[in-house]
Design a protein around this motif. Structure first.
Motif, PDB file in Angstrom:
ATOM      1  N   PHE A  79       0.790  -1.218   0.000  1.00 33.47           N
ATOM      2  CA  PHE A  79       0.000   0.000   0.000  1.00 33.47           C
ATOM      3  C   PHE A  79       0.832   1.283   0.000  1.00 33.47           C
ATOM      4  CE2 PHE A  79      -3.119  -2.839   2.409  1.00 33.47           C
ATOM      5  CZ  PHE A  79      -3.722  -3.245   1.220  1.00 33.47           C
ATOM      6  N   GLN A  80       2.077   1.210   0.443  1.00 38.25           N
ATOM      7  CA  GLN A  80       2.887   2.434   0.458  1.00 38.25           C
ATOM      8  C   GLN A  80       3.402   2.811  -0.930  1.00 38.25           C
ATOM      9  OE1 GLN A  80       5.984   2.658   3.518  1.00 38.25           O
ATOM     10  NE2 GLN A  80       7.056   4.139   2.235  1.00 38.25           N
ATOM     11  N   SER A  81       3.279   1.933  -1.897  1.00 39.42           N
ATOM     12  CA  SER A  81       3.735   2.224  -3.260  1.00 39.42           C
ATOM     13  C   SER A  81       3.188   3.570  -3.720  1.00 39.42           C
ATOM     14  CB  SER A  81       3.284   1.119  -4.211  1.00 39.42           C
ATOM     15  OG  SER A  81       3.818  -0.124  -3.807  1.00 39.42           O
ATOM     16  N   ARG A  82       4.001   4.316  -4.452  1.00 40.41           N
ATOM     17  CA  ARG A  82       3.733   5.743  -4.645  1.00 40.41           C
ATOM     18  C   ARG A  82       3.973   6.170  -6.082  1.00 40.41           C
ATOM     19  NH1 ARG A  82       6.494   8.793   0.027  1.00 40.41           N
ATOM     20  NH2 ARG A  82       5.022   7.390   1.050  1.00 40.41           N
ATOM     21  N   LEU A  83       3.221   7.189  -6.510  1.00 39.69           N
ATOM     22  CA  LEU A  83       3.367   7.766  -7.837  1.00 39.69           C
ATOM     23  C   LEU A  83       3.144   9.269  -7.752  1.00 39.69           C
ATOM     24  CD1 LEU A  83       3.683   7.341 -10.926  1.00 39.69           C
ATOM     25  CD2 LEU A  83       1.188   7.117 -11.030  1.00 39.69           C
ATOM     26  N   GLY A  84       4.012  10.021  -8.421  1.00 31.32           N
ATOM     27  CA  GLY A  84       3.856  11.473  -8.394  1.00 31.32           C
ATOM     28  C   GLY A  84       4.553  12.139  -9.545  1.00 31.32           C
ATOM     29  N   PHE A  85       4.251  13.427  -9.721  1.00 29.26           N
ATOM     30  CA  PHE A  85       4.976  14.200 -10.722  1.00 29.26           C
ATOM     31  C   PHE A  85       5.084  15.647 -10.271  1.00 29.26           C
ATOM     32  CE2 PHE A  85       1.696  16.732 -12.768  1.00 29.26           C
ATOM     33  CZ  PHE A  85       0.531  16.015 -12.536  1.00 29.26           C
ATOM     34  N   THR A  86       6.132  16.301 -10.737  1.00 27.13           N
ATOM     35  CA  THR A  86       6.363  17.711 -10.462  1.00 27.13           C
ATOM     36  C   THR A  86       6.542  18.445 -11.783  1.00 27.13           C
ATOM     37  OG1 THR A  86       8.771  17.459 -10.324  1.00 27.13           O
ATOM     38  CG2 THR A  86       7.519  17.177  -8.284  1.00 27.13           C
ATOM     39  N   THR A  87       6.272  19.753 -11.762  1.00 27.09           N
ATOM     40  CA  THR A  87       6.515  20.586 -12.938  1.00 27.09           C
ATOM     41  C   THR A  87       7.224  21.862 -12.515  1.00 27.09           C
ATOM     42  OG1 THR A  87       4.451  21.860 -12.839  1.00 27.09           O
ATOM     43  CG2 THR A  87       4.387  19.734 -14.000  1.00 27.09           C
ATOM     44  N   ALA A  88       7.932  22.443 -13.450  1.00 25.15           N
ATOM     45  CA  ALA A  88       8.584  23.734 -13.245  1.00 25.15           C
ATOM     46  C   ALA A  88       8.462  24.529 -14.544  1.00 25.15           C
ATOM     47  CB  ALA A  88      10.047  23.548 -12.866  1.00 25.15           C
ATOM     48  N   THR A  89       7.910  25.749 -14.444  1.00 29.36           N
ATOM     49  CA  THR A  89       7.691  26.600 -15.609  1.00 29.36           C
ATOM     50  C   THR A  89       8.195  27.998 -15.309  1.00 29.36           C
ATOM     51  OG1 THR A  89       5.679  25.351 -16.134  1.00 29.36           O
ATOM     52  CG2 THR A  89       5.984  27.472 -17.241  1.00 29.36           C
ATOM     53  N   PRO A  90       9.123  28.544 -16.108  1.00 28.57           N
ATOM     54  CA  PRO A  90       9.578  29.918 -15.894  1.00 28.57           C
ATOM     55  C   PRO A  90       8.414  30.896 -15.995  1.00 28.57           C
ATOM     56  CG  PRO A  90      11.006  28.766 -17.445  1.00 28.57           C
ATOM     57  CD  PRO A  90       9.803  27.901 -17.250  1.00 28.57           C
ATOM     58  N   ALA A  91       8.361  31.859 -15.053  1.00 26.22           N
ATOM     59  CA  ALA A  91       7.272  32.831 -15.071  1.00 26.22           C
ATOM     60  C   ALA A  91       7.649  34.050 -14.236  1.00 26.22           C
ATOM     61  CB  ALA A  91       5.983  32.218 -14.526  1.00 26.22           C
ATOM     62  N   MET A  99       3.245  20.183  -7.708  1.00 31.96           N
ATOM     63  CA  MET A  99       3.491  18.795  -7.322  1.00 31.96           C
ATOM     64  C   MET A  99       2.158  18.102  -7.052  1.00 31.96           C
ATOM     65  SD  MET A  99       5.726  17.294  -4.121  1.00 31.96           S
ATOM     66  CE  MET A  99       6.122  15.555  -3.990  1.00 31.96           C
ATOM     67  N   ILE A 100       1.982  16.918  -7.605  1.00 34.45           N
ATOM     68  CA  ILE A 100       0.832  16.069  -7.311  1.00 34.45           C
ATOM     69  C   ILE A 100       1.356  14.665  -7.059  1.00 34.45           C
ATOM     70  CG2 ILE A 100      -1.311  15.073  -8.158  1.00 34.45           C
ATOM     71  CD1 ILE A 100      -1.789  17.573  -9.764  1.00 34.45           C
ATOM     72  N   GLU A 101       0.940  14.083  -5.928  1.00 35.93           N
ATOM     73  CA  GLU A 101       1.464  12.782  -5.540  1.00 35.93           C
ATOM     74  C   GLU A 101       0.396  11.998  -4.781  1.00 35.93           C
ATOM     75  OE1 GLU A 101       5.499  12.294  -3.581  1.00 35.93           O
ATOM     76  OE2 GLU A 101       4.182  11.663  -1.955  1.00 35.93           O
TER      77      GLU A 101
END
Length: 374
Positions: A79-91, A99-101
């Motif tokens: 159950f601890q198995s994990r998935l996520g992603f991050t983004t970075a955009t100049p602004a 971040m969403i995880e």
């Protein structure tokens, strides 16, 4: 758009930092936005010498001395198995970061749940992530998902936070971690205010945190209402005393902080007394630990204690004498990585609880893990 494998390290949680080692991410570049996908699959292998304590240690399930129960329970889960992603955009001369995880610990295990979901720009963070009151400097590595009791909470909740250098201030969800008055007529009028400063010098890191809360109940039918304030303070530190030895420790104390005190025996911050007034519950906790490098990993020994003062609540009749007032836990483990992105671990834990009436119990858990990162 291009996709490439990136050797960046993503510490998605304190536990991931403690037991996962370096997690590689897959990087996707689309225009001026860079997105990283990361995660891991983890198997936990558990043997409870005494009563079954759950997917992660639930000290409420510890059998009291002299009570009947069955010994010896084996469980395996992922159950601890994990998935996520991050983004970075100049602004605007800075970067918009998101971040969403999620993992599969929803409902106590088996349901996908949201862990993090936030964006940040120019020091202003909005969304759900680690509470600004808690931190990880005093948290020793554990294989058990819950880890040591008795520090400032290391969980996540919705908030609006501003950070400048080492200082951060946040308005946070008042009903999630801290909880509300133990009454059906409780209400949350104001968000919790948290402040934190983290700094360091060389191999020594430290942090101090505070929380201020407004607690209220309003029973319209009984024409009763009252309110009070709650507060909490926390200190934590870690020090690498030699190249192979790291010490960690923390303390937390407050009045009306509820579960801002991690794994508090009672999560309610306050109760309604027989005279109709709101009375806060004091809580105190602490942790201590040491990690020593050994071969391809580290041997870690950690201790945690979390206590609440329920004497007045029990005397008033607002709580039963069978309520828990103290949790303790000791962890001894060896966690190692034979190669990058592969982590193994073995752990023995001793855990206890004590009620207001003096009844107490203890339990032993043995646990192993295999984790593969990407």
């Amino acid at each position: 758009m291009s996709i490439k494998k990136n050797a960046s390290i993503f510490t998605a949680s304190a536990l991931a930092l403690a037991v996962a080692g370096a997690a590689q991410a897959y990087t996707i570049e689309a225009g001026d936005t860079t997105a990283n996908i990361y995660g891991y699959a983890k198997l936990d292998m558990i043997y409870d010498v005494d009563d079954k304590l759950g997917n992660a240690i639930n000290r409420n399930d510890i059998r009291l001395d002299g009570a009947p129960g069955s010994d010896g329970h084996t469980d395996l889960h992922a159950f601890q198995s994990r998935l996520g992603f991050t983004t970075a955009t100049p602004a605007g001369g800075s970067e918009i970061k998101t971040m969403i995880e999620g993992d599969f610990y929803g409902g106590g295990g088996g349901t996908f749940r949201l862990r993090h979901a936030y964006g940040e720009w120019n020091g202003l963070l909005a969304g759900q992530t680690w509470t600004n009151f808690g931190g990880f400097l005093g948290m020793n590595p554990t294989i058990d998902f819950n880890g040591q009791p008795g520090q400032a909470n290391v969980a996540r909740q919705a908030q609006l936070r501003y950070t400048v250098e080492g200082f951060s201030v946040a308005l946070e969800d008042p009903e999630n971690l801290g909880g509300s008055v133990d009454s059906a007529a409780s209400k949350s009028r104001l968000p919790d205010l948290t402040l934190r400063y983290q700094g360091g010098a060389g191999d020594f890191s430290y942090a101090a945190s505070g929380v201020l809360r407004y607690l209220e109940f309003d029973d319209v039918g009984a024409a009763q209402k009252d309110s009070t304030t709650g507060w909490g303070l926390a200190l934590e530190a870690s020090a690498k005393v030699t190249p192979d030895v790291t010490l960690r420790g923390s303390i937390v104390h407050g009045d009306g902080i509820g579960a801002y005190q991690y794994l508090a025996p009672v999560g309610s911050p306050a109760y309604v007394a027989s005279n109709g007034s709101v009375e806060t519950i004091k809580g105190t906790g602490g942790t201590a630990g040491v990690s020593v490098a050994a071969g391809p990993g580290n041997v870690s020994l950690g201790y945690g204690i979390s206590t609440v003062d329920l004497d007045d609540a029990v005397a008033d009749g607002a709580m039963a004498a069978t309520a828990n007032e103290k949790f303790e836990g000791v962890f001894l483990n060896y966690i190692w990585s034979p190669i990058r992105n592969v982590t193994y671990g073995v752990e023995a834990g001793y855990h206890s609880r004590k009620q207001v009436d003096g009844d107490k119990g203890d339990a032993v858990r043995l646990q192993g893990m295999v984790q593969y990162n990407f």
